[in-house]
Write a protein that holds these residues in place. Structure first.
Motif, PDB file in Angstrom:
ATOM      1  N   TRP A  80       0.877  -1.139  -0.177  1.00 60.79           N
ATOM      2  CA  TRP A  80       0.069   0.214   0.048  1.00 60.79           C
ATOM      3  C   TRP A  80       1.031   1.497  -0.134  1.00 60.79           C
ATOM      4  O   TRP A  80       0.439   2.238  -0.663  1.00 60.79           O
ATOM      5  CB  TRP A  80      -0.827   0.200   1.315  1.00 60.79           C
ATOM      6  N   LEU A  81       1.897   1.237   0.748  1.00 66.97           N
ATOM      7  CA  LEU A  81       2.748   2.381   0.717  1.00 66.97           C
ATOM      8  C   LEU A  81       3.496   2.778  -0.548  1.00 66.97           C
ATOM      9  O   LEU A  81       3.415   3.716  -0.763  1.00 66.97           O
ATOM     10  CB  LEU A  81       4.100   2.073   1.887  1.00 66.97           C
ATOM     11  N   PHE A  82       3.765   1.506  -1.215  1.00 65.16           N
ATOM     12  CA  PHE A  82       4.352   2.042  -2.863  1.00 65.16           C
ATOM     13  C   PHE A  82       3.275   2.767  -3.388  1.00 65.16           C
ATOM     14  O   PHE A  82       3.561   4.048  -4.206  1.00 65.16           O
ATOM     15  CB  PHE A  82       4.708   0.656  -3.321  1.00 65.16           C
ATOM     16  N   HIS A  83       2.078   2.057  -3.812  1.00 65.33           N
ATOM     17  CA  HIS A  83       0.939   2.744  -4.206  1.00 65.33           C
ATOM     18  C   HIS A  83       0.812   4.119  -3.853  1.00 65.33           C
ATOM     19  O   HIS A  83       0.521   5.093  -4.827  1.00 65.33           O
ATOM     20  CB  HIS A  83      -0.239   1.817  -4.452  1.00 65.33           C
ATOM     21  N   ALA A  84       0.706   4.497  -2.527  1.00 66.21           N
ATOM     22  CA  ALA A  84       0.315   5.757  -2.002  1.00 66.21           C
ATOM     23  C   ALA A  84       1.405   6.751  -2.325  1.00 66.21           C
ATOM     24  O   ALA A  84       1.169   8.073  -2.638  1.00 66.21           O
ATOM     25  CB  ALA A  84       0.028   5.633  -0.548  1.00 66.21           C
ATOM     26  N   ALA A  85       2.562   6.426  -2.559  1.00 68.06           N
ATOM     27  CA  ALA A  85       3.779   6.988  -2.570  1.00 68.06           C
ATOM     28  C   ALA A  85       4.067   7.567  -3.882  1.00 68.06           C
ATOM     29  O   ALA A  85       4.678   8.556  -4.426  1.00 68.06           O
ATOM     30  CB  ALA A  85       4.867   6.555  -1.982  1.00 68.06           C
ATOM     31  N   ILE A  86       3.586   6.977  -4.940  1.00 73.34           N
ATOM     32  CA  ILE A  86       3.949   7.011  -6.435  1.00 73.34           C
ATOM     33  C   ILE A  86       3.673   8.409  -6.973  1.00 73.34           C
ATOM     34  O   ILE A  86       4.599   9.166  -7.404  1.00 73.34           O
ATOM     35  CB  ILE A  86       3.360   6.095  -7.329  1.00 73.34           C
ATOM     36  N   MET A 250      -6.479   5.651  -0.282  1.00 69.88           N
ATOM     37  CA  MET A 250      -6.703   4.311  -0.617  1.00 69.88           C
ATOM     38  C   MET A 250      -7.328   3.324   0.278  1.00 69.88           C
ATOM     39  O   MET A 250      -8.006   2.084  -0.325  1.00 69.88           O
ATOM     40  CB  MET A 250      -5.299   3.736  -1.119  1.00 69.88           C
ATOM     41  N   ALA A 251      -7.049   3.569   1.361  1.00 67.04           N
ATOM     42  CA  ALA A 251      -7.577   2.677   2.241  1.00 67.04           C
ATOM     43  C   ALA A 251      -9.378   2.335   2.310  1.00 67.04           C
ATOM     44  O   ALA A 251      -9.748   1.294   2.556  1.00 67.04           O
ATOM     45  CB  ALA A 251      -7.424   2.986   3.628  1.00 67.04           C
ATOM     46  N   GLU A 252      -9.788   3.457   1.480  1.00 66.14           N
ATOM     47  CA  GLU A 252     -11.246   3.064   1.259  1.00 66.14           C
ATOM     48  C   GLU A 252     -11.646   2.093   0.214  1.00 66.14           C
ATOM     49  O   GLU A 252     -12.731   1.704   0.094  1.00 66.14           O
ATOM     50  CB  GLU A 252     -11.823   4.407   1.103  1.00 66.14           C
ATOM     51  N   HIS A 253     -10.793   1.701  -0.484  1.00 67.92           N
ATOM     52  CA  HIS A 253     -11.132   0.792  -1.794  1.00 67.92           C
ATOM     53  C   HIS A 253     -10.263  -0.494  -1.755  1.00 67.92           C
ATOM     54  O   HIS A 253     -10.172  -1.240  -2.918  1.00 67.92           O
ATOM     55  CB  HIS A 253     -10.524   1.513  -3.178  1.00 67.92           C
ATOM     56  N   GLY A 254      -9.792  -0.823  -0.726  1.00 66.62           N
ATOM     57  CA  GLY A 254      -9.166  -2.276  -0.409  1.00 66.62           C
ATOM     58  C   GLY A 254      -7.588  -2.216  -0.904  1.00 66.62           C
ATOM     59  O   GLY A 254      -7.062  -1.284  -1.489  1.00 66.62           O
TER      60      GLY A 254
END
Length: 265
Positions: A80-86, A250-254
């Motif tokens: 999740w951290l990777f996707h949030a950071a891009i 993002m946490a709202e979408h799995g």
């Protein structure tokens, strides 16, 4: 006895992989010499590893396969951290023009999860999956400073504070003092500690108990300029805030799913 034997076999198999990683292509006799075992035993390990796809074989010579790349990328793209950071990493690189890193702690080391770069030469060759000691650079220090005290003490007690350069902090008391300063400031800056002529500016990112860091890499000469350091710190702190906000959205979408078609580094 059976479980002990199996454990030793696994350890020996990964020793074979380590040798191949360091040496490149090798024949069974080469592996045997490194392991201090017979050629037949080395060959058995190589054949077994080839069967499961983690070693490739060509004309009697063996090498590690791209299966490791596949496995590592699957883990990366599950983060999740990777996707949030891009988005924030891309914006940070575009704004500053500097090599931008996202790192996490694993087994007491800093692991480069992702980088944004125009391939400009910095004198520091890192890629996704590269590992560095936490104590030798700012991107690792902000993680150490952010970790719970018990975990931080465990890492410092179990890992040797060796010197990457003559500027590396190798005294545990001095390092702990520096980490207290980092915690108070909310960022870290250093140069010539991991690689001579190179420095890091970094901020921590803590999300749901996972501690990471966002950093830029620059020449020590430029980082000595106070105004430029302050500029980079401000940009990094803004990027860290953006990552936390993106993570919450993002946490709202799995959880994210691996995307094998992506070509990002």
């Amino acid at each position: 006895m059976g479980s002990t034997t199996s454990l030793k076999t696994i350890l020996r198999a990964f020793e074979v992989i380590r040798i191949l990683d360091e040496e490149g292509e090798a024949q069974p006799s080469d592996i045997a010499a490194k392991l201090g075992t017979s050629r037949a035993t080395a060959h058995q390990y190589l054949v077994s590893l080839a069967k499961v796809g983690y070693v490739s074989q060509n004309d009697g010579r063996y090498d590690i396969s791209y299966r490791f790349l596949e496995t590592g990328n699957q883990k990366k793209y599950r983060s999740w951290l990777f996707h949030a950071a891009i988005p924030a990493l891309m914006a940070l690189h575009e704004e500053t023009g500097e090599l931008s890193h996202l790192g996490v702690e694993e087994d007491g080391e800093w692991v480069l999860l992702h980088r944004e770069t125009d391939q400009r030469e910095t004198g520091l060759s890192l890629y996704s999956g590269s590992r560095l000691p936490l104590h030798t650079h700012a991107a690792g220090k902000v993680i150490l400073a952010e970790l719970p005290k018990e975990r931080r003490d465990e890492i410092l007690d179990e890992h040797e504070l060796f010197a990457s350069t003559d500027q590396t902090i190798t005294d545990a008391d001095e390092l702990r003092h520096r980490l207290r300063q980092v915690s108070q400031n909310g960022h870290a800056v250093d140069w010539n500690e991991e690689t001579s002529g190179i420095g890091f500016v970094a901020c921590p990112i803590t999300i749901d108990g996972q501690v990471g860091s966002i950093s830029v890499v620059e020449s020590a000469t430029r980082l000595r300029r106070e105004e430029y350091r302050e500029y980079l710190v401000d940009e990094l702190k803004a990027a860290a805030d953006d990552i936390r906000d993106q993570y919450r959205r993002m946490a709202e979408h799995g959880p994210p799913q691996p995307d094998s078609s992506s070509s990002r580094s």
